[in-house]
Motif scaffolding. Structure first.
Motif, PDB file in Angstrom:
ATOM      1  N   LEU A 131      19.119   7.658  -7.908  1.00 18.43           N
ATOM      2  CA  LEU A 131      18.116   8.256  -8.799  1.00 18.43           C
ATOM      3  C   LEU A 131      16.767   8.368  -8.108  1.00 18.43           C
ATOM      4  CD1 LEU A 131      18.525   7.018 -12.449  1.00 18.43           C
ATOM      5  CD2 LEU A 131      18.780   9.287 -11.512  1.00 18.43           C
ATOM      6  N   ARG A 132      16.415   7.320  -7.395  1.00 15.22           N
ATOM      7  CA  ARG A 132      15.149   7.357  -6.682  1.00 15.22           C
ATOM      8  C   ARG A 132      15.135   8.528  -5.717  1.00 15.22           C
ATOM      9  NH1 ARG A 132      13.982   2.122  -7.290  1.00 15.22           N
ATOM     10  NH2 ARG A 132      15.973   1.561  -6.378  1.00 15.22           N
TER      11      ARG A 132
ATOM     12  N   SER B  37       3.483  12.100   7.361  1.00 14.07           N
ATOM     13  CA  SER B  37       4.713  12.881   7.331  1.00 14.07           C
ATOM     14  C   SER B  37       5.580  12.592   8.554  1.00 14.07           C
ATOM     15  CB  SER B  37       4.372  14.370   7.274  1.00 14.07           C
ATOM     16  OG  SER B  37       5.527  15.152   7.323  1.00 14.07           O
ATOM     17  N   ARG B  38       4.946  12.568   9.693  1.00 12.55           N
ATOM     18  CA  ARG B  38       5.708  12.297  10.915  1.00 12.55           C
ATOM     19  C   ARG B  38       6.344  10.914  10.875  1.00 12.55           C
ATOM     20  NH1 ARG B  38       1.576  15.480  13.553  1.00 12.55           N
ATOM     21  NH2 ARG B  38       0.233  13.655  13.530  1.00 12.55           N
ATOM     22  N   ALA B  39       5.573   9.973  10.390  1.00 10.30           N
ATOM     23  CA  ALA B  39       6.096   8.608  10.325  1.00 10.30           C
ATOM     24  C   ALA B  39       7.315   8.540   9.411  1.00 10.30           C
ATOM     25  CB  ALA B  39       5.015   7.650   9.838  1.00 10.30           C
ATOM     26  N   LEU B  40       7.203   9.177   8.266  1.00  8.67           N
ATOM     27  CA  LEU B  40       8.297   9.115   7.291  1.00  8.67           C
ATOM     28  C   LEU B  40       9.536   9.842   7.784  1.00  8.67           C
ATOM     29  CD1 LEU B  40       6.300   9.716   3.979  1.00  8.67           C
ATOM     30  CD2 LEU B  40       7.366   7.594   4.753  1.00  8.67           C
ATOM     31  N   VAL B  54       3.144   2.711   7.399  1.00 13.30           N
ATOM     32  CA  VAL B  54       3.398   3.823   6.480  1.00 13.30           C
ATOM     33  C   VAL B  54       4.606   3.525   5.604  1.00 13.30           C
ATOM     34  CG1 VAL B  54       4.105   6.230   6.331  1.00 13.30           C
ATOM     35  CG2 VAL B  54       2.340   5.549   7.957  1.00 13.30           C
ATOM     36  N   LEU B  55       5.676   3.092   6.247  1.00 18.03           N
ATOM     37  CA  LEU B  55       6.892   2.802   5.492  1.00 18.03           C
ATOM     38  C   LEU B  55       6.641   1.735   4.435  1.00 18.03           C
ATOM     39  CD1 LEU B  55       8.526   4.785   6.812  1.00 18.03           C
ATOM     40  CD2 LEU B  55       9.671   3.057   8.182  1.00 18.03           C
ATOM     41  N   ALA B  56       5.869   0.717   4.842  1.00 16.37           N
ATOM     42  CA  ALA B  56       5.586  -0.359   3.896  1.00 16.37           C
ATOM     43  C   ALA B  56       4.769   0.161   2.717  1.00 16.37           C
ATOM     44  CB  ALA B  56       4.838  -1.484   4.612  1.00 16.37           C
ATOM     45  N   ALA B  57       3.763   0.966   3.035  1.00 15.11           N
ATOM     46  CA  ALA B  57       2.913   1.496   1.962  1.00 15.11           C
ATOM     47  C   ALA B  57       3.706   2.419   1.047  1.00 15.11           C
ATOM     48  CB  ALA B  57       1.725   2.246   2.559  1.00 15.11           C
ATOM     49  N   LYS B  59       6.810   2.271   0.311  1.00 15.65           N
ATOM     50  CA  LYS B  59       7.626   1.465  -0.600  1.00 15.65           C
ATOM     51  C   LYS B  59       6.755   0.816  -1.662  1.00 15.65           C
ATOM     52  CE  LYS B  59      11.411  -0.670   0.150  1.00 15.65           C
ATOM     53  NZ  LYS B  59      12.547  -1.422   0.691  1.00 15.65           N
ATOM     54  N   GLU B  60       5.605   0.342  -1.214  1.00 17.93           N
ATOM     55  CA  GLU B  60       4.714  -0.342  -2.159  1.00 17.93           C
ATOM     56  C   GLU B  60       4.231   0.602  -3.266  1.00 17.93           C
ATOM     57  OE1 GLU B  60       1.166  -1.679  -0.316  1.00 17.93           O
ATOM     58  OE2 GLU B  60       0.151  -2.017  -2.243  1.00 17.93           O
ATOM     59  N   LEU B  61       3.841   1.798  -2.863  1.00 13.80           N
ATOM     60  CA  LEU B  61       3.320   2.743  -3.854  1.00 13.80           C
ATOM     61  C   LEU B  61       4.429   3.544  -4.525  1.00 13.80           C
ATOM     62  CD1 LEU B  61       0.117   4.148  -2.114  1.00 13.80           C
ATOM     63  CD2 LEU B  61       0.417   2.114  -3.523  1.00 13.80           C
TER      64      LEU B  61
END
Lengths: 363, 363
Positions: A131-132, B37-40, B54-57, B59-61
DNA sequence: CATAGTTCCGTAAACGTTTACGGACGCCAA
DNA sequence: TTGGCGTCCGTAAACGTTTACGGAACTATG
C-alpha cells in the motif's frame, strides 16, 4: 483567425508530427492549448463551433489526454483501487465472488467517470509495504479493502495518509473508517434456530483457521444461539480449516472420525462445501439423509447434489453499497450520497435445499 | 554546507509544513531537490553519507515519490495491466484461475519493480472503448489480454498505439503480437485417443457457445482425432453451452434426453463439470460407471465424486511465461529475456480419476 | 604551483496537463 | 463617442518529478 498565435512563435513552425499531446491538437487547429483543454473538458467559456472542431480533430487524430499530466495538475487520478491478495488460499474467496462485487461497484463508479482497478498484492509481499508503495504515491483516489484482518495495519496506514477508504469486513482496530460486513451473526442465529427446530442437539460449526477472515464473530454467535436454546457448544465440534475445498475435505474426514458424530453442521465458507461433500461421499454418508448441512451460496454450491441449503446474498448489491459508502467519504462526491449506509451488516437470505432435510425425532 | 542554496532564495524560508513532496525533503535536509532525487534513485554521483541521510529523512517524514510526477517525466508508469471483464459469465474461468496466473506474473515482475494491476472492464462497456480510455492515456506500460476473441478489436488498438502486449489465447486477426495459448489440440487428441482405446465409439464433445473462448480449435481437432481412428463426429454430439455450472447442467440434461446416448464426453471448461455431474446425479447416471467423462482440472473438480479425470496445467507457470513473453517485447527489459517462448501452446497433463473408468467391450 | 581529473552537488529545463488571469473584440445603451 | 458588459481565447504559471549540464571543491600528478 488572429495572428501572433503561439504556434507561430519564433517564426518557425514545427511539423505536426514532431509535437505530441494537446500541443499537436492545438497546432493542428491553429488555436491555443488552453482552448483545446477547455473544449475537451466541457468548460462553458468556449465557442460551441470551436468545441465541435476540437472534438472532431481529437477523434480524427486519436488524441487522448495523458493521465500523468492530468493527475499531476489536478491532484486526482479518477481511479479507485480494490485491494486483494493473489494466492487465494488466504481469503478463500473465488474469482466469481469478486467479479460480482466489482460489477456493482462499477455501476456506481460509472456515474462519476471513476475507473476501478484491482490492486493485486502478491502473497510474497507485506500488504502494508504494498500500500505504501502504490497507493501512497497517489495512484488512486480511494481504496476498497477486502479480507480485512482483525488487526489490520493497512487501516492505520490509509487513515494516517488521509486516503479515503472503506473496508469489506470489520476490524478491531477501528480507525473510524466506514465498513461493511456480511451478517454472519444473522446467519449463525438463523442456522442454529433452524437446526434446533429440526430436533438437532449436537451441531458442529466451522471457523477460519486464523483471523484473516470475515467471520470471526460467527462461532461466538453460534454459541449464544445454542445457549438460548439451553444447549452448549461442544468445543470438539468447532472445526478450523483453510477456507477452500481441501479444508472442507479435511473437516469432513475429521468429523467422520469422531466417536460421537454431530447430526448437523454449519459451514461458514462458500467453497468448503465441495470438499466436505466429497469426504462424506467417500464414506457413504449422504447430506440431508445422514447429516444436516447448511452452508453459503456460491455458483457451484447450487449444483451440488443433494442441493445445499445455504445463505445467499446479492454480491452485486454489496458492491453498490461499498462504492456508495466510499464515495460518501470523499469530499468531491459526498453530496451525491448524503445518507450512505456505512457500518452496517449485510443480510443474507436462506435458500432451502435438500442438504438439511434430516430431522431428528426426540426419543 | 555551502551557502546560497535554493532553500534560502529570496531570503525567506518557508516553513517545512508548507512544502510538499521532494521539496519538503530537500528543505528539511538543506540540500537541493536534484540531489535528493539522485540519492533516492540510487544514482552513483552522490555521496554515500548524503544518501544515507536522505534515505533516513525519507523514512522519517514518510516521503514517497508522487507517481504522476515521475511518470510524466519518465514517460513510464512501472505498471502492467491485466485486462479482464467483470461479469464472469463470459469467461467461465473458475474461481482461482486468475489468482494463480497472477501469482506467476508477479513473481517475474517483482524482479523489475513492476506492479501488476487488474484492469476491470465492466461488461456494460465496450472493451475497445475501455482500453482507449484507460490504457491509451499512458496508464500502463504494457498489457496482458485474456479471454481473447477470434476477432479481437483490442489487439488492433493496442498494436496501432504501440503499446506492448501479449494475449492469453490466439486470435485470427493476428497483429504480430506474441501470444500464449492452452494446448486444446493436445487435449483433444489425447482425450479422443484415450476414450477410443477404452472402446468408446460415440463420443460427445463440448464447445463454447460463441467465439469468446480460448478453445475454438478444440472441436475441429476432436473431429480429426476421431477420423484418424476411422470414426466420424456426430454433430448431434457437439454441445454448446455457457462456460459455467449452469451450462454444464444444461449439457447434462440435453445429453440424457438423447435417444442414442453417447458413452463418453469431453468437457472443455473447468466449471461445467459441476453442473454436468448434478444433471447426471438427478437421473441416477454415474460418471465412470454409466458414462465416461473427461474434463479440465480446477480446485473443485478435484473434489467431485467420483473424481474427475481431467487435464491440468500449472497456472502459475503460465503466468510466469506470460510475464516473460511480455517483457521480451519491451525495449527496457528485452535483454533480460533473449529467448522467451512466445507463440506457443501450453501443454496440459492428464490426471487420472474415476470418471472415465467405463470401458466399452465390442460385441 | 599549475594542471588535470574526480567527486559531488546545485540549476534549470523538461514532461503534458489544467486554470486563473487578463485582453481583444463586438454589442448595446447612454 | 464613451463606457460597460459579455463572449471567447491566448498567456503563463503551476503540479512533482528526473536528468543533462556545468561548476565548485578537492586530490593527484608533474
Amino acid at each position: 483567425m488572429s495572428i501572433g498565435n503561439q504556434s507561430r512563435r519564433g517564426g518557425q513552425r514545427r511539423k505536426h508530427s514532431e509535437m505530441k499531446g494537446i500541443r499537436r491538437l492545438a497546432q493542428h487547429l491553429d488555436i491555443s492549448i488552453g482552448t483545446v483543454s477547455r473544449a475537451l473538458n466541457g468548460r462553458p467559456d468556449v465557442n460551441e463551433e470551436t468545441r465541435r472542431r476540437v472534438l472532431a480533430a481529437a477523434k480524427e487524430l486519436g488524441y487522448v489526454p495523458n493521465q500523468s499530466g492530468r493527475s499531476l495538475r489536478q491532484g486526482t487520478t479518477n481511479i479507485i483501487g480494490f485491494m486483494m491478495q493473489t494466492g487465494t488460499e488466504i481469503t478463500g474467496q473465488g474469482d466469481t465472488f469478486f467479479m460480482s462485487v466489482f460489477d456493482g461497484v462499477q455501476a456506481v463508479f460509472a456515474r462519476h467517470k471513476l475507473d476501478l482497478v484491482a490492486l493485486l498484492c502478491s502473497s510474497q509481499e507485506d500488504p502494508g509495504d504494498y500500500l505504501r508503495r502504490v497507493v501512497a504515491r497517489g495512484f488512486a483516489d480511494g481504496v476498497i479493502l477486502s479480507a480485512t484482518q482483525r488487526h489490520d495495519p493497512r487501516v492505520e496506514l490509509l487513515s494516517e495518509r488521509n486516503i479515503p477508504f472503506v473496508t469489506l469486513g470489520r476490524t478491531l482496530t477501528d480507525a473510524g473508517q466506514p465498513w461493511l460486513d456480511l451478517d454472519f451473526e444473522g446467519m449463525a442465529q438463523a442456522s442454529i434456530d433452524r437446526l434446533v427446530a429440526h430436533g438437532h442437539r449436537r451441531i458442529a460449526v466451522t471457523r477460519p483457521h486464523d483471523d484473516v477472515n470475515l467471520g470471526y464473530v460467527f462461532v461466538e454467535r453460534c454459541r449464544e444461539a445454542l445457549a438460548a436454546h439451553g444447549l452448549a457448544l461442544d468445543e470438539d465440534l468447532v472445526f478450523r480449516s483453510t477456507p477452500n475445498e481441501a479444508g472442507g475435505y479435511q473437516i469432513g474426514r475429521d468429523l467422520l472420525a469422531l466417536d460421537d458424530r454431530p447430526t448437523a453442521i454449519v459451514l461458514i465458507n462458500e467453497t468448503i462445501a465441495i470438499g466436505f461433500y466429497r469426504a462424506l461421499s467417500e464414506a457413504g454418508v449422504k447430506p440431508g439423509r445422514d447429516i444436516a448441512v447448511i452452508g453459503r451460496y456460491s455458483p457451484h454450491a447450487q449444483f451440488l447434489s443433494p442441493s445445499l441449503t445455504c445463505f445467499r446474498l446479492s454480491l452485486r448489491d454489496l458492491g453498490v453499497a461499498l462504492a456508495e459508502t466510499l464515495l460518501a467519504t470523499m469530499p468531491a462526491f459526498k453530496h451525491h450520497y448524503p445518507h450512505a449506509t456505512a457500518n452496517t451488516l449485510w443480510p443474507m437470505e436462506l435458500v432451502e435445499g435438500a442438504s438439511d432435510a434430516l430431522h431428528i425425532h426426540q426419543s
